[in-house]
Design a protein around this motif. Structure first.
Motif, PDB file in Angstrom:
ATOM      1  N   PRO A 128       5.861 -10.322   9.237  1.00  0.00           N
ATOM      2  CA  PRO A 128       6.144  -9.362  10.314  1.00  0.00           C
ATOM      3  C   PRO A 128       6.201  -7.925   9.807  1.00  0.00           C
ATOM      4  CG  PRO A 128       8.182 -10.388   9.591  1.00  0.00           C
ATOM      5  CD  PRO A 128       7.075 -10.990   8.750  1.00  0.00           C
ATOM      6  N   TYR A 129       5.812  -6.995  10.683  1.00  0.00           N
ATOM      7  CA  TYR A 129       5.901  -5.568  10.410  1.00  0.00           C
ATOM      8  C   TYR A 129       6.567  -4.902  11.615  1.00  0.00           C
ATOM      9  CZ  TYR A 129       2.630  -6.492   6.606  1.00  0.00           C
ATOM     10  OH  TYR A 129       2.041  -6.985   5.469  1.00  0.00           O
ATOM     11  N   PHE A 130       7.499  -3.980  11.325  1.00  0.00           N
ATOM     12  CA  PHE A 130       8.322  -3.393  12.366  1.00  0.00           C
ATOM     13  C   PHE A 130       7.988  -1.916  12.568  1.00  0.00           C
ATOM     14  CE2 PHE A 130      10.470  -7.090  10.835  1.00  0.00           C
ATOM     15  CZ  PHE A 130      11.124  -7.633  11.935  1.00  0.00           C
ATOM     16  N   VAL A 131       8.363  -1.414  13.741  1.00  0.00           N
ATOM     17  CA  VAL A 131       8.166  -0.011  14.091  1.00  0.00           C
ATOM     18  C   VAL A 131       9.467   0.737  13.856  1.00  0.00           C
ATOM     19  CG1 VAL A 131       7.823   1.587  16.007  1.00  0.00           C
ATOM     20  CG2 VAL A 131       6.319  -0.391  15.747  1.00  0.00           C
ATOM     21  N   CYS A 132       9.386   1.799  13.078  1.00  0.00           N
ATOM     22  CA  CYS A 132      10.527   2.693  12.874  1.00  0.00           C
ATOM     23  C   CYS A 132      10.201   4.020  13.554  1.00  0.00           C
ATOM     24  CB  CYS A 132      10.790   2.905  11.378  1.00  0.00           C
ATOM     25  SG  CYS A 132      12.238   3.927  11.042  1.00  0.00           S
ATOM     26  N   TYR A 133      10.882   4.285  14.655  1.00  0.00           N
ATOM     27  CA  TYR A 133      10.608   5.490  15.454  1.00  0.00           C
ATOM     28  C   TYR A 133      11.753   6.469  15.249  1.00  0.00           C
ATOM     29  CZ  TYR A 133       9.307   8.346  19.482  1.00  0.00           C
ATOM     30  OH  TYR A 133       8.931   9.386  20.298  1.00  0.00           O
ATOM     31  N   PRO A 134      11.506   7.613  14.606  1.00  0.00           N
ATOM     32  CA  PRO A 134      12.594   8.530  14.235  1.00  0.00           C
ATOM     33  C   PRO A 134      13.394   9.053  15.426  1.00  0.00           C
ATOM     34  CG  PRO A 134      10.575   9.073  13.051  1.00  0.00           C
ATOM     35  CD  PRO A 134      10.210   8.079  14.095  1.00  0.00           C
ATOM     36  N   GLU A 135      12.807   9.122  16.603  1.00  0.00           N
ATOM     37  CA  GLU A 135      13.505   9.680  17.760  1.00  0.00           C
ATOM     38  C   GLU A 135      14.218   8.607  18.582  1.00  0.00           C
ATOM     39  OE1 GLU A 135      10.923  12.162  20.011  1.00  0.00           O
ATOM     40  OE2 GLU A 135      10.093  13.169  18.258  1.00  0.00           O
ATOM     41  N   TYR A 136      14.449   7.451  17.958  1.00  0.00           N
ATOM     42  CA  TYR A 136      15.132   6.359  18.651  1.00  0.00           C
ATOM     43  C   TYR A 136      16.382   5.988  17.878  1.00  0.00           C
ATOM     44  CZ  TYR A 136      16.003   1.590  20.348  1.00  0.00           C
ATOM     45  OH  TYR A 136      16.575   0.462  20.866  1.00  0.00           O
ATOM     46  N   GLU A 137      17.467   5.803  18.575  1.00  0.00           N
ATOM     47  CA  GLU A 137      18.705   5.361  17.948  1.00  0.00           C
ATOM     48  C   GLU A 137      19.273   4.222  18.793  1.00  0.00           C
ATOM     49  OE1 GLU A 137      21.539   8.393  17.304  1.00  0.00           O
ATOM     50  OE2 GLU A 137      20.230   9.622  16.044  1.00  0.00           O
ATOM     51  N   GLY A 138      19.420   3.068  18.175  1.00  0.00           N
ATOM     52  CA  GLY A 138      19.907   1.915  18.906  1.00  0.00           C
ATOM     53  C   GLY A 138      20.974   1.166  18.129  1.00  0.00           C
ATOM     54  N   ASP A 139      21.563   0.204  18.790  1.00  0.00           N
ATOM     55  CA  ASP A 139      22.566  -0.662  18.164  1.00  0.00           C
ATOM     56  C   ASP A 139      21.816  -1.818  17.493  1.00  0.00           C
ATOM     57  OD1 ASP A 139      24.552  -2.486  17.512  1.00  0.00           O
ATOM     58  OD2 ASP A 139      25.759  -2.015  19.270  1.00  0.00           O
ATOM     59  N   VAL A 140      21.753  -1.809  16.155  1.00  0.00           N
ATOM     60  CA  VAL A 140      20.965  -2.787  15.416  1.00  0.00           C
ATOM     61  C   VAL A 140      21.487  -4.198  15.662  1.00  0.00           C
ATOM     62  CG1 VAL A 140      20.195  -3.523  13.138  1.00  0.00           C
ATOM     63  CG2 VAL A 140      20.390  -1.090  13.662  1.00  0.00           C
ATOM     64  N   ARG A 141      22.782  -4.365  15.609  1.00  0.00           N
ATOM     65  CA  ARG A 141      23.358  -5.697  15.760  1.00  0.00           C
ATOM     66  C   ARG A 141      23.096  -6.264  17.150  1.00  0.00           C
ATOM     67  NH1 ARG A 141      28.263  -5.070  16.001  1.00  0.00           N
ATOM     68  NH2 ARG A 141      29.075  -7.088  15.296  1.00  0.00           N
ATOM     69  N   LEU A 142      23.253  -5.439  18.174  1.00  0.00           N
ATOM     70  CA  LEU A 142      22.986  -5.894  19.537  1.00  0.00           C
ATOM     71  C   LEU A 142      21.502  -6.192  19.736  1.00  0.00           C
ATOM     72  CD1 LEU A 142      23.912  -6.427  22.431  1.00  0.00           C
ATOM     73  CD2 LEU A 142      23.596  -3.982  22.908  1.00  0.00           C
ATOM     74  N   ALA A 143      20.630  -5.332  19.176  1.00  0.00           N
ATOM     75  CA  ALA A 143      19.185  -5.533  19.317  1.00  0.00           C
ATOM     76  C   ALA A 143      18.750  -6.820  18.624  1.00  0.00           C
ATOM     77  CB  ALA A 143      18.433  -4.338  18.739  1.00  0.00           C
ATOM     78  N   PHE A 144      19.303  -7.090  17.443  1.00  0.00           N
ATOM     79  CA  PHE A 144      18.930  -8.311  16.729  1.00  0.00           C
ATOM     80  C   PHE A 144      19.434  -9.547  17.467  1.00  0.00           C
ATOM     81  CE2 PHE A 144      19.492 -11.577  13.451  1.00  0.00           C
ATOM     82  CZ  PHE A 144      18.222 -11.581  12.890  1.00  0.00           C
ATOM     83  N   MET A 145      20.612  -9.465  18.059  1.00  0.00           N
ATOM     84  CA  MET A 145      21.151 -10.584  18.819  1.00  0.00           C
ATOM     85  C   MET A 145      20.259 -10.882  20.024  1.00  0.00           C
ATOM     86  SD  MET A 145      24.952 -11.004  20.527  1.00  0.00           S
ATOM     87  CE  MET A 145      24.624  -9.710  21.746  1.00  0.00           C
ATOM     88  N   GLU A 146      19.814  -9.850  20.733  1.00  0.00           N
ATOM     89  CA  GLU A 146      18.913 -10.048  21.871  1.00  0.00           C
ATOM     90  C   GLU A 146      17.563 -10.579  21.400  1.00  0.00           C
ATOM     91  OE1 GLU A 146      18.803  -6.237  23.666  1.00  0.00           O
ATOM     92  OE2 GLU A 146      20.736  -6.468  24.704  1.00  0.00           O
ATOM     93  N   PHE A 147      17.132 -10.140  20.227  1.00  0.00           N
ATOM     94  CA  PHE A 147      15.872 -10.632  19.664  1.00  0.00           C
ATOM     95  C   PHE A 147      15.954 -12.127  19.369  1.00  0.00           C
ATOM     96  CE2 PHE A 147      13.453 -11.385  15.659  1.00  0.00           C
ATOM     97  CZ  PHE A 147      12.185 -11.306  16.205  1.00  0.00           C
ATOM     98  N   ILE A 148      17.082 -12.582  18.808  1.00  0.00           N
ATOM     99  CA  ILE A 148      17.272 -14.009  18.540  1.00  0.00           C
ATOM    100  C   ILE A 148      17.259 -14.802  19.842  1.00  0.00           C
ATOM    101  CG2 ILE A 148      18.901 -15.727  17.670  1.00  0.00           C
ATOM    102  CD1 ILE A 148      17.391 -14.238  15.498  1.00  0.00           C
ATOM    103  N   ASP A 149      17.856 -14.237  20.888  1.00  0.00           N
ATOM    104  CA  ASP A 149      17.846 -14.918  22.195  1.00  0.00           C
ATOM    105  C   ASP A 149      16.416 -15.150  22.676  1.00  0.00           C
ATOM    106  OD1 ASP A 149      20.560 -14.892  22.131  1.00  0.00           O
ATOM    107  OD2 ASP A 149      20.808 -13.191  23.497  1.00  0.00           O
ATOM    108  N   GLU A 150      15.556 -14.150  22.510  1.00  0.00           N
ATOM    109  CA  GLU A 150      14.157 -14.297  22.932  1.00  0.00           C
ATOM    110  C   GLU A 150      13.416 -15.280  22.039  1.00  0.00           C
ATOM    111  OE1 GLU A 150      11.921 -10.812  24.055  1.00  0.00           O
ATOM    112  OE2 GLU A 150      13.742  -9.586  24.036  1.00  0.00           O
ATOM    113  N   ILE A 151      13.695 -15.251  20.748  1.00  0.00           N
ATOM    114  CA  ILE A 151      13.028 -16.157  19.816  1.00  0.00           C
ATOM    115  C   ILE A 151      13.346 -17.609  20.157  1.00  0.00           C
ATOM    116  CG2 ILE A 151      13.023 -16.965  17.420  1.00  0.00           C
ATOM    117  CD1 ILE A 151      11.271 -14.564  17.868  1.00  0.00           C
TER     118      ILE A 151
END
Length: 475
Positions: A128-151
């Motif tokens: 896997p390769y990820f996008v790092c967008y400098p003008e975006y700030e998010g909650d990493v832990r919440l985003a990863f938890m939602e990602f696991i839900d989709e997986i």
């Protein structure tokens, strides 16, 4: 905290494909800011696990170009297939390794957009390769938890190891205080447990089953209440033992018949030898009654030998018929599903220049009453073309259908060096067939016009399509 997703577009430049992320900044709507150290780190370093990125100012608008050559987005890769254990392990390990590396570059990961549509995968290596967008700030832990839900919704639930790993990761991320850096260690625990279970079932060593490297701790994180694999292995072992017992019993019966036949033949030979010696060589003196008994014993032994050998051959034949019947039963369901298709996915057929993954299906010879179709008649949708001087007709009844040269991710496999691993896809929306380019290197040509990256176009009868050097006509 800014969690606004940027605008997404795609561009093709020469032999490079890009996904472009930007935000509207008309008339200086957004305040001008100096480039912070995180953006410099991203632009001046090639960080493994991140898509290579360049920054451009277009008409006063800030755009970030991420190179996605030979990569496919995660949601498109698994929109029609399910995630197996090996792929899930690589995906999660790649995510964990990325966040470990970010610390070396003084990045906290808040600019990583953990969304399936923005995670790109090398379809051959499944990295896997990820996008790092400098003008975006998010909650990493919440985003990863939602990602696991989709997986979890895309995991192959028939793959017991994938379910076990996904379930444990899901449980861990439900903890509101979970730490991203601990996920890698937890995965190692889970993988060791899975390897031990597999080793117990197959009789192999744990080290031979591990898909990860490094020092792995021996204590396990699985407790009895959460071990979802216990019943699975118990059932597997019971079925295996029962199957082995049946095979052993059948083999003993076959051997008993064979030994009985051989023993009867031995009696016949002994009786014949005695009679022959008495008649020819006169070495044995027999009265009439004894001679009669010997003839009777030899006859009965011969009849018994014939009976034993007949039973042995009959049982062998019945075993072959049983195996053949099981194979036919397994194939019958698939044959019923495909009986109306001209072509369907099948093992590769090797040709000189092009390899197309299809097979011709026989028509049913049965004849019955004519079925009334009514007014809503669906016309046959086909791809017609010439491959190696021969006409081919490929049905588009089963959609989506992916075109490419990598057999593991493509339905229509073309052995053409100009075709990408996943080149294009036929999809159906509102009763119409659409052709979508899948970030192909050489592009997908529709009626002489090359489609943009990930662009979809509705097909009409007579449309000319080209993938690399391979051409088809839609009808």
């Amino acid at each position: 905290m800014r969690e606004e997703l940027p605008e997404i577009s795609f561009e093709r430049s020469m032999n490079h494909n890009y996904i472009v992320l930007s935000k509207c900044n008309f008339f200086g709507k957004c305040e001008e800011k100096g480039t912070d150290y995180r953006t410099k780190m991203l632009l001046e370093n090639h960080i493994p696990g991140l898509l290579p990125v360049t920054h451009r100012q277009v008409n006063g608008e800030s755009k970030f170009y991420y190179e996605i050559n030979s990569l496919q987005s995660l949601n498109r890769l698994y929109d029609k297939s399910e995630i197996r254990y090996d792929d899930l392990t690589r995906l999660l390990s790649g995510c964990v390794r990325l966040f470990d590396r970010l610390e070396e570059y003084l990045l906290d990961g808040a600019q990583i957009i953990i969304k399936p549509e923005l995670i790109y995968v090398d379809v051959e290596k499944m990295e896997p390769y990820f996008v790092c967008y400098p003008e975006y700030e998010g909650d990493v832990r919440l985003a990863f938890m939602e990602f696991i839900d989709e997986i979890l919704t895309k995991i192959d639930h028939t793959d017991e190891r994938a379910v076990m790993l996904g379930y444990q990761i899901y449980r861990y991320t439900r903890n509101p205080n979970y730490v991203m850096s601990e996920i890698g260690k937890m995965m190692e625990h889970v993988i060791v447990n899975i390897a031990q279970k597999k080793g117990q079932a197959t009789g192999t060593f744990v080290e031979d089953c591990l898909p990860v490297t490094g020092q792995v701790e021996k204590d396990l994180i699985f407790d009895k209440s959460s071990n979802v694999s216990r019943d699975f292995y118990e059932v597997q072992e019971e079925e295996s033992e029962e199957h082995t017992e049946k095979e052993t019993t059948q083999q003993k019966k076959h051997i008993a018949d064979l030994v009985g036949g051989i023993f009867c033949v031995f009696i016949v030979l002994c009786a014949s030898t005695i009679l022959l010696g008495a008649r020819v060589f006169r070495s044995i003196q027999l009265n009439r009654n004894n001679e009669f008994y010997l003839y009777g014993a030899a006859g009965m032994a011969a009849a018994a030998a014939i009976l034993f050998f007949y039973c042995f051959l009959k049982k062998r034949k019945q075993d072959k018929i049983t195996v053949s019947t099981r194979i036919d039963a397994d194939c019958s369901e698939q044959d019923m599903e495909n009986q109306y298709a001209y072509f369907s996915p099948a093992p590769d057929i090797q040709r000189d220049d092009t390899k197309v993954k299809y097979s011709r299906l026989p028509y049913s010879s049965s004849c019955g009453e004519t079925m009334y179709l009514g007014e809503d008649v669906v016309e046959e949708r086909m791809l017609c073309g010439r491959l190696n001087g021969k006409e081919v007709h490929i049905s588009l009844d089963r959609l989506p259908m992916t075109v490419g040269k990598l057999a593991s991710v493509s339905d229509l496999v073309l052995d053409d060096t100009a075709v990408s691993k996943m080149h294009a896809r036929f999809e159906e929306h509102d009763g119409k067939i659409y052709l979508c380019d899948l970030n192909s290197t050489n592009g997908t040509v529709h009626n002489g016009v090359m489609l943009e990256v990930n662009q979809s176009v509705a097909l009409e009868p007579g449309d000319k399509l080209r993938f690399g050097r391979t051409c088809f006509t839609y009808s």
